[in-house]
Design an enzyme around this catalytic site. Structure first.
Site, PDB file in Angstrom:
ATOM      1  N   PRO A   1       0.840  -1.210   0.000  1.00  0.00           N
ATOM      2  CG  PRO A   1      -0.766  -1.584   1.654  1.00  0.00           C
ATOM      3  CD  PRO A   1       0.563  -2.079   1.162  1.00  0.00           C
TER       4      PRO A   1
ATOM      5  CG  LEU B   1      -0.765   6.791   3.642  1.00  0.00           C
ATOM      6  CD1 LEU B   1       0.180   7.955   3.385  1.00  0.00           C
ATOM      7  CD2 LEU B   1      -2.176   7.329   3.869  1.00  0.00           C
TER       8      LEU B   1
ATOM      9  CG  ASP C   1       7.826   1.771   8.735  1.00  0.00           C
ATOM     10  OD1 ASP C   1       8.327   1.087   7.827  1.00  0.00           O
ATOM     11  OD2 ASP C   1       8.511   2.401   9.577  1.00  0.00           O
TER      12      ASP C   1
ATOM     13  CE1 TYR D   1      12.101   3.356  14.640  1.00  0.00           C
ATOM     14  CE2 TYR D   1      10.002   2.698  13.724  1.00  0.00           C
ATOM     15  CZ  TYR D   1      11.248   3.254  13.568  1.00  0.00           C
ATOM     16  OH  TYR D   1      11.629   3.733  12.336  1.00  0.00           O
TER      17      TYR D   1
ATOM     18  CE  LYS E   1      11.768   0.990   9.278  1.00  0.00           C
ATOM     19  NZ  LYS E   1      10.884   1.437  10.357  1.00  0.00           N
TER      20      LYS E   1
ATOM     21  CG  HIS F   1      16.393   0.685  11.430  1.00  0.00           C
ATOM     22  ND1 HIS F   1      15.536   0.534  12.490  1.00  0.00           N
ATOM     23  CD2 HIS F   1      16.185   1.951  10.984  1.00  0.00           C
ATOM     24  CE1 HIS F   1      14.844   1.643  12.671  1.00  0.00           C
ATOM     25  NE2 HIS F   1      15.221   2.516  11.772  1.00  0.00           N
TER      26      HIS F   1
END
Ligand SMILES: NC(=O)c1ccc[n+]([C@@H]2O[C@H](COP(=O)([O-])OP(=O)(O)OC[C@H]3O[C@@H](n4cnc5c(N)ncnc54)[C@H](OP(=O)(O)O)[C@@H]3O)[C@@H](O)[C@H]2O)c1
Length: 318
Positions: free
Chosen positions: A13, A15, A43, A48, A75, A108
């Protein structure tokens, strides 16, 4: 929602929802709001620190949508670049996300760190790229494809020089390079290279990553993109917001955009940018804003007598 076909035939996709700095206690709500608004692409990244909470949201989502309808990217962090460490890192991410496979797994950064290092804090935290070459890490990524736990693999923050080297040794070419891209950092050379080599670009910091100041190489501090007079004029002309102009600009260039928000109204606002069509005058005017300014400059990898410098990290393509 538009999709872009990758060399595997899978369709990503155009977005997606970014999740960097999305607080663990807010991310579940944000993801469910995004799916309700029509997003099907999230994402993520191990570094994170919120993949477990994203997993909790996905568990609920998977009661509403078949897995094939969702596109989940994650990632590989820099501390697992030795080929034998890639599979365990991916397995942890899959466990945290509660998934059996990823749609896309990215290296990453082109930086190797010692196992367990988040951000480097001393010389001993680093491996050089001579000690752990990128082509070896890529072999570990390819192994994950062979095991069918990842459908597509790619890179992030790779210069054209590093991509060229990787393409010369890879059995599976990288499908994606995820890089910083917005009107102040238009990445024209990367766009041309990606087109030539059938690599799709994903733009991070599409809104200028609010709160993080932008500085150009010559020390200039431009206004936040969301408040730039030209972007405001174009937004007024189309009866939309400046965030929507910034996202529509990327989509118009056939670049995937992954704006981050934990605010349901903004999440909805951002996906509506797929309905905005900028004209040639808008695109030509925005093209003039390029100043090669980076928000994410990678300096964090260059301290404590690091083998990495701004010069060798970006290969002079800063
Ligand atoms: N590969 C890499 O090295 C790398 C590096 C950086 C980022 N990324 C990925 O790219 C994603 C996007 O980048 P980013 O998060 O740095 O920056 P961004 O998406 O450009 O900006 C995010 C910021 O914009 C705000 N925002 C979102 N929609 C808005 C709207 N419609 N109006 C006004 N403000 C709005 C968000 O606030 P609220 O959340 O409070 O709404 C947040 O503060 C990341 O989340 C991550 O997934 C990858």
């Amino acid at each position: 929602m538009r999709h872009f076909q990758l060399p595997t035939g899978n369709k990503i996709p155009a977005l997606g929802l970014g999740t960097y700095l999305s607080p663990p206690d807010k991310i579940e709500h944000a993801i469910l709001a995004a799916l309700k608004a029509g997003y099907r692409h999230i994402d993520c990244a191990a570094i994170y620190g919120n993949e477990k909470q994203i997993g909790a949201a996905l568990k609920k989502a998977l009661k509403l949508f078949p897995r094939e309808e969702l596109w989940i990217t994650s990632k590989l962090w820099c501390d697992a670049h030795k080929p034998e460490e890639v599979l365990p890192a991916l397995s942890q991410t899959l466990e945290d996300l509660g998934l059996e496979y990823l749609d896309l797994y990215l290296m990453h950064w082109p930086v190797a760190l010692k196992p367990g290092v988040g951000l480097p804090g001393k010389r001993d935290d680093y491996f050089s790229l001579e000690e752990v070459p990128l082509r070896d890490t890529w072999r570990g990524m390819e192994d994950c494809v062979d095991r069918e736990i990842v459908r597509n693999i790619g890179v992030s923050n790779f210069s054209i020089k590093k991509l060229t080297a990787l393409l010369s040794t890879a059995a599976i070419p990288p499908a994606i390079n995820q890089i910083e891209m917005h009107p102040y950092q238009q990445q024209r050379a990367q766009v041309a290279f990606a087109r030539k080599h059938d690599i799709r670009l994903t733009a991070y910091c599409p809104l200028g990553s609010i709160g993080t100041p932008i500085t150009t190489a010559d020390g200039c501090k431009p206004p936040p993109l969301l408040k730039h007079p030209l972007i405001m004029t174009i937004a007024k002309k189309h009866g939309c917001t400046t965030a929507q102009v910034l996202i529509a600009w990327l989509l118009n260039l056939d670049i995937i955009a992954i704006p981050k928000s934990i605010t349901p109204e903004r999440i909805q606002e951002n996906i509506k940018s797929t309905e905005i069509h900028l004209d040639t005058n808008d695109m030509t005017a925005i093209a003039e804003l390029d100043m090669g300014a980076r928000i994410i400059d990678g300096k964090v990898f260059t301290f404590y007598n690091s083998p990495y410098t701004i010069e060798n990290l970006w290969d002079g393509e800063f």
